[in-house]
Design a protein around this motif. Structure first.
Motif, PDB file in Angstrom:
ATOM      1  N   GLN A 154       0.824  -1.215   0.000  1.00 10.54           N
ATOM      2  CA  GLN A 154       0.000   0.000   0.000  1.00 10.54           C
ATOM      3  C   GLN A 154       0.859   1.266   0.000  1.00 10.54           C
ATOM      4  O   GLN A 154       0.511   2.252  -0.649  1.00 10.54           O
ATOM      5  CB  GLN A 154      -0.964  -0.020   1.191  1.00 10.54           C
ATOM      6  CG  GLN A 154      -2.053  -1.081   1.068  1.00 10.54           C
ATOM      7  CD  GLN A 154      -2.913  -0.906  -0.193  1.00 10.54           C
ATOM      8  OE1 GLN A 154      -3.356   0.184  -0.516  1.00 10.54           O
ATOM      9  NE2 GLN A 154      -3.135  -1.999  -0.915  1.00 10.54           N
ATOM     10  N   LYS A 157       1.977   1.587  -3.498  1.00 13.45           N
ATOM     11  CA  LYS A 157       0.864   1.958  -4.377  1.00 13.45           C
ATOM     12  C   LYS A 157       0.543   3.455  -4.231  1.00 13.45           C
ATOM     13  O   LYS A 157       0.411   4.170  -5.226  1.00 13.45           O
ATOM     14  CB  LYS A 157      -0.358   1.107  -4.003  1.00 13.45           C
ATOM     15  CG  LYS A 157      -1.493   1.216  -4.968  1.00 13.45           C
ATOM     16  CD  LYS A 157      -2.590   0.252  -4.615  1.00 13.45           C
ATOM     17  CE  LYS A 157      -3.783   0.461  -5.526  1.00 13.45           C
ATOM     18  NZ  LYS A 157      -4.910  -0.380  -5.116  1.00 13.45           N
ATOM     19  N   ILE A 158       0.461   3.903  -2.979  1.00  8.05           N
ATOM     20  CA  ILE A 158       0.160   5.329  -2.747  1.00  8.05           C
ATOM     21  C   ILE A 158       1.290   6.178  -3.328  1.00  8.05           C
ATOM     22  O   ILE A 158       1.055   7.161  -4.038  1.00  8.05           O
ATOM     23  CB  ILE A 158      -0.029   5.607  -1.228  1.00  8.05           C
ATOM     24  CG1 ILE A 158      -1.310   4.942  -0.718  1.00  8.05           C
ATOM     25  CG2 ILE A 158      -0.052   7.109  -0.948  1.00  8.05           C
ATOM     26  CD1 ILE A 158      -1.487   4.955   0.794  1.00  8.05           C
ATOM     27  N   SER A 159       2.548   5.769  -3.049  1.00 10.24           N
ATOM     28  CA  SER A 159       3.701   6.560  -3.525  1.00 10.24           C
ATOM     29  C   SER A 159       3.694   6.663  -5.043  1.00 10.24           C
ATOM     30  O   SER A 159       3.946   7.737  -5.605  1.00 10.24           O
ATOM     31  CB  SER A 159       5.018   5.929  -3.057  1.00 10.24           C
ATOM     32  OG  SER A 159       5.078   5.920  -1.654  1.00 10.24           O
ATOM     33  N   LEU A 241      -0.626  13.545   0.263  1.00  7.00           N
ATOM     34  CA  LEU A 241       0.186  12.329   0.392  1.00  7.00           C
ATOM     35  C   LEU A 241       0.406  11.986   1.864  1.00  7.00           C
ATOM     36  O   LEU A 241       0.255  10.833   2.280  1.00  7.00           O
ATOM     37  CB  LEU A 241       1.533  12.533  -0.329  1.00  7.00           C
ATOM     38  CG  LEU A 241       2.564  11.420  -0.206  1.00  7.00           C
ATOM     39  CD1 LEU A 241       2.013  10.068  -0.660  1.00  7.00           C
ATOM     40  CD2 LEU A 241       3.829  11.762  -1.017  1.00  7.00           C
ATOM     41  N   GLN A 244      -2.820  10.526   3.298  1.00 12.88           N
ATOM     42  CA  GLN A 244      -3.094   9.146   2.844  1.00 12.88           C
ATOM     43  C   GLN A 244      -2.191   8.145   3.570  1.00 12.88           C
ATOM     44  O   GLN A 244      -2.630   7.075   3.977  1.00 12.88           O
ATOM     45  CB  GLN A 244      -2.896   9.021   1.335  1.00 12.88           C
ATOM     46  CG  GLN A 244      -4.015   9.664   0.549  1.00 12.88           C
ATOM     47  CD  GLN A 244      -3.936   9.321  -0.953  1.00 12.88           C
ATOM     48  OE1 GLN A 244      -3.344   8.340  -1.358  1.00 12.88           O
ATOM     49  NE2 GLN A 244      -4.561  10.151  -1.766  1.00 12.88           N
ATOM     50  N   LEU A 245      -0.922   8.516   3.734  1.00 10.00           N
ATOM     51  CA  LEU A 245      -0.003   7.599   4.409  1.00 10.00           C
ATOM     52  C   LEU A 245      -0.327   7.489   5.897  1.00 10.00           C
ATOM     53  O   LEU A 245      -0.308   6.399   6.482  1.00 10.00           O
ATOM     54  CB  LEU A 245       1.452   8.045   4.202  1.00 10.00           C
ATOM     55  CG  LEU A 245       1.989   7.838   2.779  1.00 10.00           C
ATOM     56  CD1 LEU A 245       3.366   8.478   2.608  1.00 10.00           C
ATOM     57  CD2 LEU A 245       2.071   6.348   2.418  1.00 10.00           C
ATOM     58  N   LEU A 248      -3.234   5.236   6.329  1.00 18.10           N
ATOM     59  CA  LEU A 248      -2.808   3.842   6.129  1.00 18.10           C
ATOM     60  C   LEU A 248      -2.111   3.310   7.386  1.00 18.10           C
ATOM     61  O   LEU A 248      -2.467   2.238   7.897  1.00 18.10           O
ATOM     62  CB  LEU A 248      -1.851   3.762   4.926  1.00 18.10           C
ATOM     63  CG  LEU A 248      -1.157   2.416   4.710  1.00 18.10           C
ATOM     64  CD1 LEU A 248      -2.165   1.360   4.246  1.00 18.10           C
ATOM     65  CD2 LEU A 248      -0.018   2.534   3.698  1.00 18.10           C
TER      66      LEU A 248
END
Ligand SMILES: C[S@@+](CC[C@H](N)C(=O)[O-])C[C@H]1O[C@@H](n2cnc3c(N)ncnc32)[C@H](O)[C@@H]1O
Length: 274
Positions: A154, A157-159, A241, A244-245, A248
């Protein structure tokens, strides 16, 4: 003379992977303890980083060579081995796609935990790992799995959603987490498909601090995440960003303690008998 940049090396020399690896030592040692490493075995640890698995292999008495493309991590591995007096644990620079310094059929065991998966030209990587393994020896890889819901897949994927698309012809490292692709690569290297075995396994990341502080560790020291933050900054998307991280890391954290973060991540363990 014009020096060309090797983007694969630059990615890993960019940050300081030791700051991430320090949160992965426990699982690295447990994994090695399950590999049947014995005194006097010749072990190659490929994409060894600063020795998360190489040092435990050497503590069990194996003669270990750690090979990594990043010079800063090779140096860090040497320092860590020296600090423990592990003269049977050597480190050198090298590229998993072309192990030209290593002779055929040298190693009883080739280990690559989240290492060789990041090298370009995966068919060459499989061929090189098979070439340097002696007949009857084993190759053990740990590979992150694409679209897996756990931590590392994940993060990547986000990066990647914040980073410019890779150059044409780039093969995603995550394809090493797909059983059919892995089998195809080892079959092309001359290994019968039935000698390639798969299992799901878990690495636990343990960090002293909150999930948000742990995100900071990745932002500041982990090459792929550093690149994503640089790209996000250019597009005014840094906060997005970061959010989102943090979401997660918070969602995956299993530690009941406020000052600790503990996050399990699933990976594909590949065992090849040569
Ligand atoms: C996620 S880190 C894992 C390091 C170590 N195996 C561990 O478990 O801590 C990935 C490592 O692969 C190395 N690496 C990336 N591409 C490589 C290549 N082409 N050849 C050798 N090592 C490579 C990086 O420098 C980095 O140390």
């Amino acid at each position: 003379m014009l020096q060309t940049v090797n983007p694969n090396r630059a990615l890993w020399e960019k940050g300081d992977f030791t700051r991430i690896a320090a949160t992965m030592r426990g699982s690295g040692e447990s994994l090695v303890n399950a590999l049947g490493v014995r005194r006097g075995m010749n072990v190659l640890d490929l994409g060894c980083g600063d020795g998360t698995t190489a040092l435990p292999e050497a503590r069990l008495g194996a003669d270990v060579l750690g090979v990594d493309i990043a010079s800063n991590l090779v140096e860090a591995g040497r320092r860590r081995a020296a600090a423990e007096g592990l003269s049977n644990c050597r480190f050198q620079e090298g590229d998993a796609s072309n192990l030209e310094d290593l002779a055929d059929q040298t190693f009883d065991l080739v280990v690559s935990i989240f290492g060789a998966m990041f090298a370009p030209r995966p068919f060459d990587v499989a061929k090189e790992m098979v070439r340097v393994t002696r007949p009857g020896g084993r190759i053990v890889m740990g590979n992150w799995i694409p679209n897996d819901p756990t931590l590392v897949a994940q993060i990547l994927k986000i990066s990647s959603a914040f980073t410019p698309p890779p150059p044409e012809g780039f093969v995603s490292p995550m394809t090493w987490g797909v059983e059919t692709s892995v089998t195809e690569r080892f079959v092309a290297a001359g290994v019968p498909a039935q000698k390639v075995a798969f299992a799901r396994d878990t690495f636990v990341f343990n960090f002293r601090g909150t999930p948000a502080e742990y995100v900071g560790r990745f932002r500041d020291y982990y090459g792929p995440t550093m690149n994503a933050f640089e790209a996000a900054q250019k597009n005014g998307r840094t906060a997005e960003l970061q959010r989102q991280l943090e979401e997660l890391f918070q969602a995956k954290n299993t530690s009941p303690r406020k000052d600790m973060t503990s996050i399990p991540a699933t990976f594909l363990r590949v065992t090849v008998t040569v």
